[in-house]
Enzyme design. Sequence first.
Site, PDB file in Angstrom:
ATOM      1  N   TYR A 217       0.996  -1.181  -0.070  1.00 31.06           N
ATOM      2  CA  TYR A 217      -0.030   0.008   0.039  1.00 31.06           C
ATOM      3  C   TYR A 217       0.742   1.313  -0.031  1.00 31.06           C
ATOM      4  O   TYR A 217       0.746   2.299  -0.865  1.00 31.06           O
ATOM      5  CB  TYR A 217      -0.955   0.206   1.254  1.00 31.06           C
TER       6      TYR A 217
ATOM      7  N   GLY B  44       2.815   1.574  -3.360  1.00 30.19           N
ATOM      8  CA  GLY B  44       2.079   1.962  -4.602  1.00 30.19           C
ATOM      9  C   GLY B  44       1.496   3.230  -4.237  1.00 30.19           C
ATOM     10  O   GLY B  44       1.301   4.078  -5.182  1.00 30.19           O
ATOM     11  N   CYS B  45       1.346   3.824  -3.180  1.00 27.26           N
ATOM     12  CA  CYS B  45       0.912   5.237  -2.918  1.00 27.26           C
ATOM     13  C   CYS B  45       1.899   6.481  -3.309  1.00 27.26           C
ATOM     14  O   CYS B  45       1.683   7.188  -3.849  1.00 27.26           O
ATOM     15  CB  CYS B  45       0.363   5.476  -1.583  1.00 27.26           C
ATOM     16  N   ARG B  46       2.962   5.816  -2.922  1.00 30.39           N
ATOM     17  CA  ARG B  46       4.370   6.711  -3.379  1.00 30.39           C
ATOM     18  C   ARG B  46       4.258   7.009  -4.665  1.00 30.39           C
ATOM     19  O   ARG B  46       4.719   8.097  -5.267  1.00 30.39           O
ATOM     20  CB  ARG B  46       5.575   6.112  -2.711  1.00 30.39           C
TER      21      ARG B  46
END
Length: 441
Positions: free
Chosen positions: A402, A405-407
């Site tokens: 998570y 992926g958000c980065r």
Amino acid sequence: MTTFKDSSLHNGTPAAAGKMTLAEIFEALMGGHLTVRITAYDGSAAGPEDAEFGLHLATPRGTTYLVTAPGDLGLARAYISGDLDLTGAHPGDPYGALRALASDLNFVRPSPLTLAHVARSLGIEHFRPIAPPPQEALPRWRRFTEGLRHSRSRDAEVIHHHYDVSNTFYEWVLGPSMTYTCAVYPELEASLETAQDNKYRLIFEKLRLKPGDRLLDIGCGWGGMVRYAARRGVKVIGATLSAEQAQWAQKAIVEEGLTELAEVRHSDYRDITETGFDAVSSIGLTEHIGVANYPAYFGFIRDRLRVGGMLLNHCITRPDNHKRGRAGSFIDRYVFPDGELTGSGKIISKLQDIGGMEVVHEENFRDHYAMTLRDWNHNLVEHWEEAVDEVGEGTARLWGLYMAGCRIGFERDIVQLHHVLATKLDDYGHNDLPLRPWWDA
């Protein structure tokens, strides 16, 4: 380059004889131009042998997850359950592998003949849905048992799902600040702790707080802003729907000797009845409110402020104001159930439309959030064994996935992070603010 057991592709069409291998299926669905290495439990492989990163499908259950939930949800299910591995990267920080995969995971629509061959090769058993990993929340249509969307009971359950994982786990990931929102880095080389302290300093100054003032911190988390302001003589009430957060924050307040100035309540923000606050900070809560509820939310904040009081709204946003508010399947089922994002323009317009509030400043911290996530992933890698012991490997893998992926999402301007600063006007539309920004950037 692709290796197969029994069959081959001829001009993009599988050979008529024999079943397609899993590698052939991946290659057919992904256009056949791989830069990562893909391997599977049937012994087949695709992509360059010397690729730095890759994907390994380890079990038939992983195939079922991928087939029954195409896209990011199926990939997440297989990865979290341990049926799919990202090779070349640590599970606490799979950023490099995800970034490499992002360039390859552009699924194409094969011909009807190829699709039929894929279905026959996989077998009917992989098309029967199976139970998802235990970390997954119910789909939206089944959450009605927890109340209407953004009702008090359902909001409480959503917050419990995400934030009541383990305070110990969060201490390892977030570091000593216990701050689960975007930091503000004064320079590229700054540490996470320096950047989080700088974020609180910036918000404190934007809100024009001084000793003796009263602050309401909505969605206060583990009380980072509450304690920062109280150390400087401000009287603070914080509110969070997470029981574990409230317990941790209140204990920290006691340990720092701040009980005469600071309080964190385990409550819905809508249960705060006090008024006349000099400032309200909302740091990372608007994402959970629901776009349709913005008018009521900002109206609540306005009514808690004195005339001349300040609001700082810190929120993840879309890069425009047109995309749908709801999060994708992976985020909705594993990270922020019922979460909604919109553009900073819509946040500003909804705040302006309630009346009595004037927006005076706005800025974007997108790059800072990418750096914050980088440092959280680093912390998880450093404490990987302890994290797995505390919450289990599935949950630890989920958090690594998570955050990495958000980065990528922040780096690619898929999401942003905005501060919106506003003040409550008097009946004649006046404010008493300085002519120019009064804080140190």
